[in-house]
Design an enzyme around this catalytic site. Structure first.
Site, PDB file in Angstrom:
ATOM      1  CG  ASP A  33      -1.495  88.199 -36.743  1.00 45.04           C
ATOM      2  OD1 ASP A  33      -2.269  87.769 -37.673  1.00 45.04           O
ATOM      3  OD2 ASP A  33      -0.714  87.914 -36.215  1.00 45.04           O
ATOM      4  CE  LYS A  55      -5.417  83.483 -34.412  1.00 47.13           C
ATOM      5  NZ  LYS A  55      -4.754  83.414 -35.799  1.00 47.13           N
ATOM      6  CG  MET A 168      -2.697  87.626 -25.664  1.00 46.95           C
ATOM      7  SD  MET A 168      -2.484  86.208 -26.789  1.00 46.95           S
ATOM      8  CE  MET A 168      -1.177  85.555 -26.026  1.00 46.95           C
TER       9      MET A 168
END
Length: 241
Positions: A33, A55, A168
């Site tokens: 990732d 991502k 996030m």
């Protein structure tokens, strides 16, 4: 043939587990990732295949469905596949979705936990999520708005924990603050900390309150990735007597 889901920890390469590092060294394929410490890839075998599937908001090299299929395809080549994820595979890492897909295709798997950024990042920044005098509970939520609107969304106004950790959440910080203030347990004096690039040499901590944290974030040009902590624990270790 096997897939190993490995939690890489919150940023500092030395915070990966011994077992996680052993898995990296054994992998024929490393599917990793965006938020892992890239130094961990140095421990991969010389002939290991390294595949980036990171991502970021608006920048997805692979969709989740593509990652699921890739895990199965590589495993069926009779390889040891290491799925290297930032933090912990099961804390907003979509590890559960990947395992369901592996089980559907009868692929053997193993999960190696990692230190989640939700806990590790505040700790290194000097913020304990619980403290006997001010916090006996904490809640971890995602601040990322789901692209799939059918996904369950968290209403921050409904959270009553002593400490709230938002992962996030920097991009939508202003909206999160408005929602948090709709809970009667919190007001504009409630302490808040934003920790960016936690546990690394680039770590930065901005402290404020729900009343001024948006302004401070703009003044300091705060950008993701980061962890937001809300509650009295933000300042508990600053008190000296």
């Amino acid at each position: 043939m096997k897939v190993i889901l490995v939690g890489a920890g919150p940023g500092d390469e030395e915070l990966i587990t011994v077992k996680g590092l052993k898995a990296i060294k054994s992998g024929d394929v490393i599917i990793y990732d965006d938020l892992i410490n890239k130094n961990l890839l140095r421990y991969a075998k010389e002939d290991a295949e390294l595949i980036y599937v990171g991502k970021r908001k608006g920048k997805h090299s692979y969709k989740q469905e593509d990652i699921n299929r890739l895990l199965v395809e590589k495993a069926k080549e009779n390889k040891v596949v290491v799925r290297l994820k930032g933090g912990d595979p099961f804390v907003f890492g979509r590890g559960g979705e990947e395992i369901l897909y592996l089980k559907k295709h009868n692929i053997p798997y193993e999960v190696i936990p990692g230190i989640t950024s939700a806990i590790g990042v505040p700790e290194v920044a000097g913020i304990p999520l619980t403290h006997r005098k001010v916090s006996t509970s904490f809640t971890v939520v995602t601040g990322h708005e789901a692209e799939d609107k059918d996904e369950k969304q968290v209403r921050l106004r409904d959270l009553n924990g002593d400490t709230i950790v938002i992962l996030m959440g920097i991009t939508n910080l202003e909206d999160h603050v408005k929602e948090l203030l709709k809970n009667p347990r919190r007001d504009e004096n409630t302490p808040v900390a934003i920790i960016t690039n936690g546990t690394t040499e680039r770590q930065k901590v901005i402290k404020g309150t729900l009343g001024d944290i948006v302004k401070k974030a703009k003044e300091n040009n705060v950008k993701p990735p980061g962890v937001i902590v809300v509650g009295e624990v933000v300042n508990v270790l600053d008190i000296t007597k």
